[in-house]
Design an enzyme around this catalytic site. Structure first.
Site, short mmCIF file in Angstrom:
data_model
loop_
_atom_site.label_atom_id
_atom_site.label_comp_id
_atom_site.label_asym_id
_atom_site.label_seq_id
_atom_site.Cartn_x
_atom_site.Cartn_y
_atom_site.Cartn_z
N ASN A 208 0.85 -1.19 0.00
CA ASN A 208 0.00 0.00 0.00
C ASN A 208 0.89 1.24 0.00
O ASN A 208 2.11 1.13 -0.02
CB ASN A 208 -0.96 -0.02 1.19
CG ASN A 208 -0.22 -0.14 2.51
OD1 ASN A 208 0.62 0.69 2.84
ND2 ASN A 208 -0.54 -1.17 3.30
N ASP A 276 -4.36 -6.46 4.36
CA ASP A 276 -5.45 -7.34 4.82
C ASP A 276 -5.31 -8.75 4.27
O ASP A 276 -5.75 -9.71 4.91
CB ASP A 276 -6.80 -6.76 4.39
CG ASP A 276 -7.12 -5.46 5.11
OD1 ASP A 276 -6.84 -5.36 6.31
OD2 ASP A 276 -7.63 -4.53 4.45
N LYS A 286 9.73 -16.49 -10.42
CA LYS A 286 9.02 -15.38 -11.06
C LYS A 286 7.94 -15.93 -12.00
O LYS A 286 8.22 -16.79 -12.84
CB LYS A 286 10.00 -14.50 -11.83
CG LYS A 286 9.32 -13.31 -12.51
CD LYS A 286 10.32 -12.49 -13.29
CE LYS A 286 9.60 -11.35 -14.03
NZ LYS A 286 10.53 -10.55 -14.84
N PRO A 303 -3.21 -12.08 9.52
CA PRO A 303 -3.59 -11.98 10.94
C PRO A 303 -4.03 -10.56 11.29
O PRO A 303 -3.49 -9.59 10.77
CB PRO A 303 -2.31 -12.38 11.68
CG PRO A 303 -1.19 -12.16 10.70
CD PRO A 303 -1.79 -12.45 9.36
N ASP A 304 -5.01 -10.47 12.17
CA ASP A 304 -5.50 -9.17 12.66
C ASP A 304 -4.75 -8.87 13.95
O ASP A 304 -5.15 -9.26 15.03
CB ASP A 304 -7.01 -9.24 12.89
CG ASP A 304 -7.62 -7.87 13.14
OD1 ASP A 304 -6.91 -6.99 13.65
OD2 ASP A 304 -8.81 -7.68 12.81
N ILE A 305 -3.63 -8.16 13.80
CA ILE A 305 -2.73 -7.94 14.94
C ILE A 305 -3.38 -7.06 16.00
O ILE A 305 -3.31 -7.35 17.20
CB ILE A 305 -1.40 -7.33 14.45
CG1 ILE A 305 -0.78 -8.22 13.38
CG2 ILE A 305 -0.43 -7.14 15.62
CD1 ILE A 305 0.43 -7.60 12.68
N LEU A 306 -4.02 -5.99 15.58
CA LEU A 306 -4.68 -5.08 16.52
C LEU A 306 -5.75 -5.82 17.32
O LEU A 306 -5.83 -5.67 18.55
CB LEU A 306 -5.29 -3.90 15.77
CG LEU A 306 -6.14 -2.93 16.56
CD1 LEU A 306 -5.34 -2.29 17.70
CD2 LEU A 306 -6.73 -1.85 15.64
N LYS A 337 -14.82 0.35 13.77
CA LYS A 337 -13.57 -0.40 13.86
C LYS A 337 -13.11 -0.53 15.31
O LYS A 337 -12.67 -1.60 15.73
CB LYS A 337 -12.49 0.28 13.02
CG LYS A 337 -11.14 -0.44 13.06
CD LYS A 337 -10.12 0.19 12.13
CE LYS A 337 -8.80 -0.56 12.17
NZ LYS A 337 -7.80 0.00 11.22
#
Length: 398
Positions: A208, A276, A286, A303-306, A337
């Site tokens: 991103n 995500d 390649k 993984p959703d670390i937060l 959220k």
């Protein structure tokens, strides 16, 4: 800042011991009093005479020195310092520290001291990555030992990777931070920052536009208030700040592992823009264009670390702060959220292209907590960081 401060410097065995000579010089330039302790293995790399000449002080080497031990010298040495620094810290000495062993002067001092301890690891990359060393590292962090480095780089053994001893000026910065005063003195804070890169094949990845600028500014501001900051960063555009413990990662899974290894902490700030999704089976070669058309990529959720840290049953940080980069309905989406993740605060901002915030030097945030939303005026990212750090300090020290 270091004028009159007493540093007990333990120099263990390893080729990186030569950097300790420059470290002594740099510390003394800033007014510190350096008392050196040289292990038997350390003497294989630097001489007692060179250490003593630079320190302007006697070099302590033996546990059973009759002159010193007549007055329990090892106990006295361990107590008069403001900070005990081990540089380089070898895998062997780290293992002794983690196990509570005390069979030479250095390990005895470390077990007997009632002062803060800082280690600067230096070893072969395979030794650093070995499960035993990582277990010992986790134990030492849990005991409150400050860890500086190691850096990535070429090593004397010809290999490349983490294990290279931090540079003397980096160590000096960490020493100054450890001995500084401020409302967060003695507090340990985790900050994540930057993007993550999720590989598709060896040359392509999903990412991103995060530059890591805001997370870096937050880490710097927290360190300025006296916190020991563990800075877990993805491949950001901006360099990490000085005076913090840097853990560099690439992927979301690596970031999750680094966060777990950094706990426990008093507060955690999740400013990283974690991807995500990842490609579930990244190719080890390649991917080529073929007449069969586009390759099919299957995705898996990262993984959703937060959420994971926010929902911890034991050892949860007293304050967990998340970030929400939104392009529409900022307050509604960020409020949802916060509830979904279970964190205490969300720092939300509008990163629509027309705002110029993503990758820019300014930010306009809304701090959302259980009491509602507090919109801050647009300001520089450093100013946002200082305001957030001040609020964190007020929250966890009252």
């Amino acid at each position: 800042m270091l004028a009159g401060k007493h540093i007990l410097l333990i120099i263990a065995g390893g080729i990186a011991a030569f950097k300790s000579l420059d470290l002594i010089r740099r510390l003394r330039e800033r007014g510190a009093v350096v008392t050196p302790v040289l292990t038997r293995a350390g003497e294989e790399f630097v001489t007692p005479l060179s250490v003593a000449g630079l320190a302007g002080s006697k070099v302590y080497r033996d546990l059973f020195d009759l002159g010193d031990e007549a007055e329990m010298g090892h106990i006295q040495l361990s107590r008069v310092a403001d900070l005990v620094v081990v540089a380089p810290a070898t895998a062997d000495l780290m293992a002794k520290m983690a196990g509570g062993l005390a069979n030479d002067l250095a390990s005895t001092l470390l077990l007997a001291t009632d002062k803060p301890v800082m280690i600067v690891p230096a070893m072969n990359v395979r030794m650093w990555e070995h499960a035993a060393t990582q277990r010992n590292l986790a134990t030492l962090r849990g005991d409150g030992v400050t860890v500086v480095g190691p850096n990535d780089g070429d090593m004397a053994c010809g290999e490349f990777g983490p294990g290279r001893m931090s540079e003397p000026l980096e160590i000096v910065e960490a020493v100054e931070q450890a001995l500084s005063s401020g409302p967060l003195k003695g507090r340990r804070v985790l900050v994540t920052s930057g993007p993550t890169h999720e590989p598709i094949d060896p040359v392509r990845y999903i990412a991103n536009r995060s530059s890591g600028a805001q997370g870096t500014a937050v880490a710097r501001a927290l360190a300025a208030l006296g916190a020991h900051v563990v800075f877990v960063t993805g491949p950001a555009d901006v360099p990490p700040p000085d005076g913090v413990e840097v853990v560099a990662v690439q992927t979301a899974q690596e970031m999750e592992e680094a966060v777990e290894a950094s706990l426990p902490v008093d507060a955690a700030v999740f400013a990283a823009a974690v991807a995500d999704w990842r490609v579930s089976s990244a190719s080890d070669r390649k991917l080529k264009k073929t007449k069969d058309g586009l390759p099919e990529l299957e995705f898996a959720e990262n993984p959703d670390i937060l959420h994971g840290v926010s929902q911890m049953k034991s050892g949860r940080p007293a304050l967990v702060v998340g970030f929400a980069a939104e392009t529409n309905d900022v307050i509604d989406n960020a409020t949802a959220k916060r509830l979904r993740k279970g964190c205490d605060w969300i720092v939300a901002n509008d990163v629509s292209p027309e705002t110029g915030i993503m990758g820019g030097s300014e930010n306009a945030v809304i701090l959302i907590d259980k009491n509602g939303a507090d919109a801050w005026p647009r300001m520089g990212k450093d100013e946002v960081a200082r305001e957030l750090a001040a609020r964190i300090a007020a929250e966890i020290t009252t």
